[in-house]
Design an enzyme around this catalytic site. Sequence first.
Site, PDB file in Angstrom:
ATOM      1  N   SER A 190     -13.398  -1.057   7.938  1.00  0.00           N
ATOM      2  CA  SER A 190     -13.599  -0.319   9.292  1.00  0.00           C
ATOM      3  C   SER A 190     -14.684   1.214   8.662  1.00  0.00           C
ATOM      4  CB  SER A 190     -12.664   0.547   9.924  1.00  0.00           C
ATOM      5  OG  SER A 190     -11.871   0.701   8.974  1.00  0.00           O
ATOM      6  N   ARG A 191     -14.098   1.931   7.101  1.00  0.00           N
ATOM      7  CA  ARG A 191     -14.394   2.650   7.286  1.00  0.00           C
ATOM      8  C   ARG A 191     -14.219   3.652   5.846  1.00  0.00           C
ATOM      9  NH1 ARG A 191      -9.292   6.096   8.011  1.00  0.00           N
ATOM     10  NH2 ARG A 191      -6.969   4.320   7.907  1.00  0.00           N
ATOM     11  N   VAL A 200      -2.848  -6.479   6.084  1.00  0.00           N
ATOM     12  CA  VAL A 200      -2.519  -7.819   5.198  1.00  0.00           C
ATOM     13  C   VAL A 200      -1.252  -7.117   4.148  1.00  0.00           C
ATOM     14  CG1 VAL A 200      -5.621  -7.929   5.026  1.00  0.00           C
ATOM     15  CG2 VAL A 200      -4.243  -5.140   3.995  1.00  0.00           C
ATOM     16  N   ASN A 247      -9.623  -4.130  -0.654  1.00  0.00           N
ATOM     17  CA  ASN A 247     -10.078  -2.678  -0.806  1.00  0.00           C
ATOM     18  C   ASN A 247      -9.186  -2.231   0.132  1.00  0.00           C
ATOM     19  OD1 ASN A 247     -12.218  -0.199  -0.243  1.00  0.00           O
ATOM     20  ND2 ASN A 247     -11.798  -0.825   1.547  1.00  0.00           N
ATOM     21  N   SER A 277      -8.299   2.947  -8.617  1.00  0.00           N
ATOM     22  CA  SER A 277      -8.563   4.286  -8.843  1.00  0.00           C
ATOM     23  C   SER A 277      -8.549   4.821  -9.963  1.00  0.00           C
ATOM     24  CB  SER A 277      -7.557   4.927  -7.582  1.00  0.00           C
ATOM     25  OG  SER A 277      -7.266   6.223  -8.004  1.00  0.00           O
ATOM     26  N   TYR A 282       1.552   5.283  -5.188  1.00  0.00           N
ATOM     27  CA  TYR A 282       0.410   4.375  -5.399  1.00  0.00           C
ATOM     28  C   TYR A 282      -0.780   4.932  -6.592  1.00  0.00           C
ATOM     29  CZ  TYR A 282      -4.898   5.652  -4.284  1.00  0.00           C
ATOM     30  OH  TYR A 282      -5.979   5.770  -4.186  1.00  0.00           O
ATOM     31  N   LYS A 341      -2.125   0.806  -8.310  1.00  0.00           N
ATOM     32  CA  LYS A 341      -3.077   1.520  -8.585  1.00  0.00           C
ATOM     33  C   LYS A 341      -3.499   0.569 -10.244  1.00  0.00           C
ATOM     34  CE  LYS A 341      -5.122   1.948  -4.863  1.00  0.00           C
ATOM     35  NZ  LYS A 341      -6.149   1.128  -4.145  1.00  0.00           N
ATOM     36  N   ILE A 380     -13.833  10.329  -3.902  1.00  0.00           N
ATOM     37  CA  ILE A 380     -15.007  10.199  -3.488  1.00  0.00           C
ATOM     38  C   ILE A 380     -14.624  10.735  -1.415  1.00  0.00           C
ATOM     39  CG2 ILE A 380     -16.604   8.422  -1.977  1.00  0.00           C
ATOM     40  CD1 ILE A 380     -16.169   8.219  -5.561  1.00  0.00           C
TER      41      ILE A 380
HETATM   42  P1  NAP Z   1      -9.785   5.218   4.159  1.00  0.00           P
HETATM   43  O1  NAP Z   1     -11.293   5.835   4.563  1.00  0.00           O
HETATM   44  O2  NAP Z   1      -8.717   5.694   4.560  1.00  0.00           O
HETATM   45  O3  NAP Z   1     -10.103   3.666   4.364  1.00  0.00           O
HETATM   46  C1  NAP Z   1      -8.760   2.806   4.153  1.00  0.00           C
HETATM   47  C2  NAP Z   1      -8.686   1.313   4.621  1.00  0.00           C
HETATM   48  O4  NAP Z   1      -8.044   0.068   3.885  1.00  0.00           O
HETATM   49  C3  NAP Z   1      -9.234   1.437   6.621  1.00  0.00           C
HETATM   50  O5  NAP Z   1     -10.678   0.729   6.089  1.00  0.00           O
HETATM   51  C4  NAP Z   1      -8.088   0.900   6.666  1.00  0.00           C
HETATM   52  O6  NAP Z   1      -8.391   0.616   8.041  1.00  0.00           O
HETATM   53  C5  NAP Z   1      -7.304   0.322   5.612  1.00  0.00           C
HETATM   54  N1  NAP Z   1      -6.063  -0.243   5.595  1.00  0.00           N
HETATM   55  C6  NAP Z   1      -5.022   0.667   5.565  1.00  0.00           C
HETATM   56  N2  NAP Z   1      -3.726   0.094   5.659  1.00  0.00           N
HETATM   57  C7  NAP Z   1      -4.402  -1.402   5.987  1.00  0.00           C
HETATM   58  C8  NAP Z   1      -3.158  -2.706   6.028  1.00  0.00           C
HETATM   59  N3  NAP Z   1      -2.450  -2.425   6.490  1.00  0.00           N
HETATM   60  N4  NAP Z   1      -4.475  -3.685   6.464  1.00  0.00           N
HETATM   61  C9  NAP Z   1      -5.145  -3.830   6.231  1.00  0.00           C
HETATM   62  N5  NAP Z   1      -6.318  -2.748   5.942  1.00  0.00           N
HETATM   63  C10 NAP Z   1      -5.748  -1.587   5.845  1.00  0.00           C
HETATM   64  O7  NAP Z   1      -9.842   4.769   2.541  1.00  0.00           O
HETATM   65  P2  NAP Z   1     -11.133   5.107   0.660  1.00  0.00           P
HETATM   66  O8  NAP Z   1     -11.209   6.103   0.548  1.00  0.00           O
HETATM   67  O9  NAP Z   1     -11.609   4.114   1.617  1.00  0.00           O
HETATM   68  O10 NAP Z   1     -10.488   3.380   0.564  1.00  0.00           O
HETATM   69  C11 NAP Z   1     -10.381   2.777   0.382  1.00  0.00           C
HETATM   70  C12 NAP Z   1      -9.224   2.245  -0.403  1.00  0.00           C
HETATM   71  O11 NAP Z   1     -10.008   3.467  -1.777  1.00  0.00           O
HETATM   72  C13 NAP Z   1      -8.340   2.247  -1.230  1.00  0.00           C
HETATM   73  O12 NAP Z   1      -7.788   1.132  -1.708  1.00  0.00           O
HETATM   74  C14 NAP Z   1      -8.378   3.535  -1.628  1.00  0.00           C
HETATM   75  O13 NAP Z   1      -7.140   3.931  -2.871  1.00  0.00           O
HETATM   76  C15 NAP Z   1      -9.654   3.660  -2.574  1.00  0.00           C
HETATM   77  N6  NAP Z   1      -9.703   5.232  -3.424  1.00  0.00           N
HETATM   78  C16 NAP Z   1     -10.335   6.249  -2.924  1.00  0.00           C
HETATM   79  C17 NAP Z   1     -10.589   7.582  -3.855  1.00  0.00           C
HETATM   80  C18 NAP Z   1     -11.092   7.914  -3.059  1.00  0.00           C
HETATM   81  O14 NAP Z   1     -11.399   9.706  -3.075  1.00  0.00           O
HETATM   82  N7  NAP Z   1     -10.962   7.790  -1.115  1.00  0.00           N
HETATM   83  C19 NAP Z   1     -10.348   7.026  -4.221  1.00  0.00           C
HETATM   84  C20 NAP Z   1     -10.331   6.173  -5.226  1.00  0.00           C
HETATM   85  C21 NAP Z   1      -9.774   5.207  -4.964  1.00  0.00           C
HETATM   86  P3  NAP Z   1      -7.718   1.523   9.789  1.00  0.00           P
HETATM   87  O15 NAP Z   1      -8.904   2.177  10.059  1.00  0.00           O
HETATM   88  O16 NAP Z   1      -7.761  -0.445  10.649  1.00  0.00           O
HETATM   89  O17 NAP Z   1      -6.884   1.619   9.250  1.00  0.00           O
END
Ligand code: NAP
Length: 251
Positions: A11-12, A64, A91, A147, A160, A164, A193
């Site tokens: 989604s985002r 999920v 993801n 991560s 977390y 990871k 990010i």
């Molecule tokens: P985000 O913008 O908060 O997006 C999280 C995504 O996960 C959303 O699409 C959300 O769906 C979905 N989600 C959460 N719980 C869910 C569930 N139970 N079932 C289905 N979908 C679910 O996060 P992001 O920063 O893009 O992170 C994406 C991945 O990258 C994560 O695994 C995160 O740990 C990893 N990551 C991110 C960073 C960073 O700095 N951003 C760094 C390291 C790792 P909804 O929109 O429907 O809620």
Amino acid sequence: MAHTAIITGGSRGLGAAMAKKLGEMGYNVVLAFHSASSQKLTEEVAAEIEEKYGVETLIVRADVSMFEECEKLVQATIDRFGDKVSVLVNNAGITNNCNWIDITPDQYQRVIATNLLSFMHMTHLVLPYMVNHSSKEDQCNIVNISSVGGLTGVINQADYCASKAGVIGMSRALALEYAGKGIRVNCIAPGMIMTDMLRGVNQDELNALAATIPEGYIGGVEDIADAMEYLLNANYVTGQVVSPNGGFVMQ
Ligand code: NAP
């Protein structure tokens, strides 16, 4: 006929950027999301993919962290696009920010269920379809989003970091299990990010965070989409962790 890619959390944030890249690469894309408030956002991402890249998309609302919801998601994919699933990008993820005394079992179980068990559920359900059609010439790929927290410790993020690090262990084991069978399994371990995960952080804190990164800035979602594209094209790479992190962690 285009092959199919499933991405959770489409989604985002990172998921939306990777979903668009999958469309650009010519896959039909299945985007899973969870929150009702993300329905419109996901529809917009899907519409953009269809319009720009001429592939088809499917949106599925599924939590999920629950096995039955993953079954629903995979079945919807097969019903719509057939059983040639070539790519799974696990993801979806959440964080807590809590010390280990005040955190509740519900909070850390939710993180483990979303960030690790969901990857296990989805992979368990999708692998049989991959095994059926993968070959050295026509490979299938699983890309798991870990991560830098899975490579090193982060204060107030023990759950977390455990989830990871677990993703990395699982990916290496599965890479071995399916090596030579046309299925590659790799991880991306993003550094910091700019997504909703960091939106709550104020500008002073963001500046302080950026100052800890050797490259001097917080990364963009396209850095992770590019890493995914690399892994999907890198035929000799399996069981690896690619970490776009601006030099924050050096493995
Ligand atoms: P985000 O913008 O908060 O997006 C999280 C995504 O996960 C959303 O699409 C959300 O769906 C979905 N989600 C959460 N719980 C869910 C569930 N139970 N079932 C289905 N979908 C679910 O996060 P992001 O920063 O893009 O992170 C994406 C991945 O990258 C994560 O695994 C995160 O740990 C990893 N990551 C991110 C960073 C960073 O700095 N951003 C760094 C390291 C790792 P909804 O929109 O429907 O809620």
